[in-house]
Design an enzyme around this catalytic site. Structure first.
Site, PDB file in Angstrom:
ATOM      1  N   HIS A 145      -6.914  -5.753   2.038  1.00 37.15           N
ATOM      2  CA  HIS A 145      -5.801  -5.191   2.808  1.00 37.15           C
ATOM      3  C   HIS A 145      -5.283  -6.267   3.755  1.00 37.15           C
ATOM      4  O   HIS A 145      -6.073  -6.957   4.407  1.00 37.15           O
ATOM      5  CB  HIS A 145      -6.279  -4.018   3.675  1.00 37.15           C
ATOM      6  CG  HIS A 145      -6.785  -2.826   2.920  1.00 37.15           C
ATOM      7  ND1 HIS A 145      -6.027  -1.690   2.733  1.00 37.15           N
ATOM      8  CD2 HIS A 145      -7.981  -2.589   2.325  1.00 37.15           C
ATOM      9  CE1 HIS A 145      -6.744  -0.794   2.058  1.00 37.15           C
ATOM     10  NE2 HIS A 145      -7.928  -1.310   1.795  1.00 37.15           N
ATOM     11  N   ASP A 148       0.849  -1.190   0.000  1.00 41.29           N
ATOM     12  CA  ASP A 148       0.000   0.000   0.000  1.00 41.29           C
ATOM     13  C   ASP A 148       0.887   1.244   0.000  1.00 41.29           C
ATOM     14  O   ASP A 148       1.869   1.328   0.737  1.00 41.29           O
ATOM     15  CB  ASP A 148      -0.927   0.002   1.222  1.00 41.29           C
ATOM     16  CG  ASP A 148      -2.076   0.968   1.055  1.00 41.29           C
ATOM     17  OD1 ASP A 148      -3.224   0.526   0.913  1.00 41.29           O
ATOM     18  OD2 ASP A 148      -1.820   2.208   1.043  1.00 41.29           O
ATOM     19  N   GLN A 169     -14.141   2.978   1.026  1.00 34.44           N
ATOM     20  CA  GLN A 169     -13.495   2.443  -0.191  1.00 34.44           C
ATOM     21  C   GLN A 169     -13.189   3.598  -1.135  1.00 34.44           C
ATOM     22  O   GLN A 169     -14.045   4.454  -1.402  1.00 34.44           O
ATOM     23  CB  GLN A 169     -14.393   1.410  -0.892  1.00 34.44           C
ATOM     24  CG  GLN A 169     -13.672   0.749  -2.070  1.00 34.44           C
ATOM     25  CD  GLN A 169     -14.490  -0.329  -2.778  1.00 34.44           C
ATOM     26  OE1 GLN A 169     -15.645  -0.588  -2.426  1.00 34.44           O
ATOM     27  NE2 GLN A 169     -13.893  -0.934  -3.785  1.00 34.44           N
ATOM     28  N   HIS A 189     -10.131  -5.338  -3.408  1.00 34.49           N
ATOM     29  CA  HIS A 189      -8.790  -5.655  -2.910  1.00 34.49           C
ATOM     30  C   HIS A 189      -8.882  -5.998  -1.441  1.00 34.49           C
ATOM     31  O   HIS A 189      -9.764  -5.508  -0.733  1.00 34.49           O
ATOM     32  CB  HIS A 189      -7.832  -4.474  -3.125  1.00 34.49           C
ATOM     33  CG  HIS A 189      -8.366  -3.171  -2.637  1.00 34.49           C
ATOM     34  ND1 HIS A 189      -9.284  -2.419  -3.368  1.00 34.49           N
ATOM     35  CD2 HIS A 189      -8.160  -2.494  -1.490  1.00 34.49           C
ATOM     36  CE1 HIS A 189      -9.586  -1.323  -2.681  1.00 34.49           C
ATOM     37  NE2 HIS A 189      -8.932  -1.360  -1.539  1.00 34.49           N
ATOM     38  N   VAL A 234     -10.750   2.960  -3.983  1.00 30.76           N
ATOM     39  CA  VAL A 234     -10.396   2.392  -5.290  1.00 30.76           C
ATOM     40  C   VAL A 234     -11.418   1.299  -5.592  1.00 30.76           C
ATOM     41  O   VAL A 234     -11.506   0.299  -4.857  1.00 30.76           O
ATOM     42  CB  VAL A 234      -8.968   1.804  -5.297  1.00 30.76           C
ATOM     43  CG1 VAL A 234      -8.657   1.214  -6.665  1.00 30.76           C
ATOM     44  CG2 VAL A 234      -7.946   2.881  -4.931  1.00 30.76           C
ATOM     45  N   ASN A 256     -12.888  -3.209   2.211  1.00 30.64           N
ATOM     46  CA  ASN A 256     -13.889  -2.144   2.230  1.00 30.64           C
ATOM     47  C   ASN A 256     -14.800  -2.323   1.026  1.00 30.64           C
ATOM     48  O   ASN A 256     -14.323  -2.520  -0.096  1.00 30.64           O
ATOM     49  CB  ASN A 256     -13.212  -0.775   2.164  1.00 30.64           C
ATOM     50  CG  ASN A 256     -12.427  -0.458   3.427  1.00 30.64           C
ATOM     51  OD1 ASN A 256     -12.874  -0.756   4.528  1.00 30.64           O
ATOM     52  ND2 ASN A 256     -11.248   0.136   3.273  1.00 30.64           N
TER      53      ASN A 256
HETATM   54  P1  AMP Z   1      -9.660   1.354  -0.039  1.00 34.37           P
HETATM   55  O1  AMP Z   1      -9.826   2.594   0.787  1.00 34.37           O
HETATM   56  O2  AMP Z   1     -10.070   0.102   0.681  1.00 34.37           O
HETATM   57  O3  AMP Z   1     -10.286   1.493  -1.405  1.00 34.37           O
HETATM   58  O4  AMP Z   1      -8.098   1.188  -0.223  1.00 34.37           O
HETATM   59  C1  AMP Z   1      -7.386   1.694  -1.294  1.00 34.37           C
HETATM   60  C2  AMP Z   1      -5.946   1.653  -0.881  1.00 34.37           C
HETATM   61  O5  AMP Z   1      -5.157   1.757  -2.065  1.00 34.37           O
HETATM   62  C3  AMP Z   1      -5.515   2.782   0.037  1.00 34.37           C
HETATM   63  O6  AMP Z   1      -5.016   2.227   1.248  1.00 34.37           O
HETATM   64  C4  AMP Z   1      -4.436   3.518  -0.757  1.00 34.37           C
HETATM   65  O7  AMP Z   1      -3.384   3.971   0.059  1.00 34.37           O
HETATM   66  C5  AMP Z   1      -3.994   2.459  -1.728  1.00 34.37           C
HETATM   67  N1  AMP Z   1      -3.449   2.941  -2.981  1.00 34.37           N
HETATM   68  C6  AMP Z   1      -3.954   3.885  -3.808  1.00 34.37           C
HETATM   69  N2  AMP Z   1      -3.176   4.042  -4.895  1.00 34.37           N
HETATM   70  C7  AMP Z   1      -2.148   3.178  -4.765  1.00 34.37           C
HETATM   71  C8  AMP Z   1      -1.009   2.861  -5.548  1.00 34.37           C
HETATM   72  N3  AMP Z   1      -0.749   3.485  -6.704  1.00 34.37           N
HETATM   73  N4  AMP Z   1      -0.160   1.909  -5.093  1.00 34.37           N
HETATM   74  C9  AMP Z   1      -0.388   1.276  -3.923  1.00 34.37           C
HETATM   75  N5  AMP Z   1      -1.449   1.520  -3.142  1.00 34.37           N
HETATM   76  C10 AMP Z   1      -2.317   2.471  -3.542  1.00 34.37           C
END
Ligand code: AMP
Length: 114
Positions: free
Chosen positions: A100, A29, A92, A98, A94, A85
C-alpha cells in the site's frame, strides 16, 4: 484459488494500471484510506511477505522503488506511508503480496498511530 489481484494481472478483470513493468503493476485501491492510495502488486503471486524467500530479494526491493516513484508521480513524494500486511491477524484480506502507498493527509494526520 486465484486471488482478485491475480485476475487483474491476468487481464480477467479490467483495471486501470497506473504503472506496469515485467515485475509488477500499480492500481488504485478500490476503498481508499487516504487521498492517494495505490497498490504495488508483484506479478509473482507470493501470498504474503511471510512466505517470500531470499530469491525474492530483488523483487521486494523493486516494489519499494516503484512505490517511491509512484508517490513522486502522484504528488505525495514528500510524505507517504507504505504498508505491507502479512497475515489475516493484521488485516490482510487479499493473499497476493502488495504494498500500500498512501498519502495526501494533512501533516497532523500523519502520525504512525493513525
Ligand atoms: P490488505 O488488507 O492489505 O490485503 O489490502 C487489500 C486491499 O485491496 C484493500 O485495501 C482493498 O480495498 C483492496 N482491493 C480489493 N479488491 C480490489 C480491487 N478489485 N481493486 C482495487 N483494490 C482492491
Amino acid at each position: 484459488m486465484s486471488t482478485i489481484f491475480a485476475k487483474i494481472i491476468a487481464g480477467e478483470i479490467p483495471a486501470d494500471f497506473l504503472h506496469e513493468d515485467e515485475q509488477c503493476v500499480v492500481i488504485r485501491d478500490i476503498q481508499p484510506q487516504a487521498p492517494v492510495h495505490l497498490l504495488v502488486i508483484p506479478r509473482k503471486p507470493i501470498p504474503k511477505l511471510a512466505e517470500a524467500d531470499p530469491a525474492d530479494q530483488a523483487l521486494l526491493g523493486h516494489l519499494l522503488l516503484v512505490a517511491r516513484q509512484m508517490a513522486h508521480e502522484h504528488g505525495i513524494g514528500d510524505a507517504f506511508r507504505t504498508v505491507i500486511n502479512s497475515g489475516a491477524g493484521v488485516g490482510q484480506t487479499v493473499f497476493h503480496l502488495h504494498v500500500h502507498v498512501m498519502g495526501g493527509h494533512r501533516a497532523s494526520e500523519q502520525s504512525l498511530n493513525s
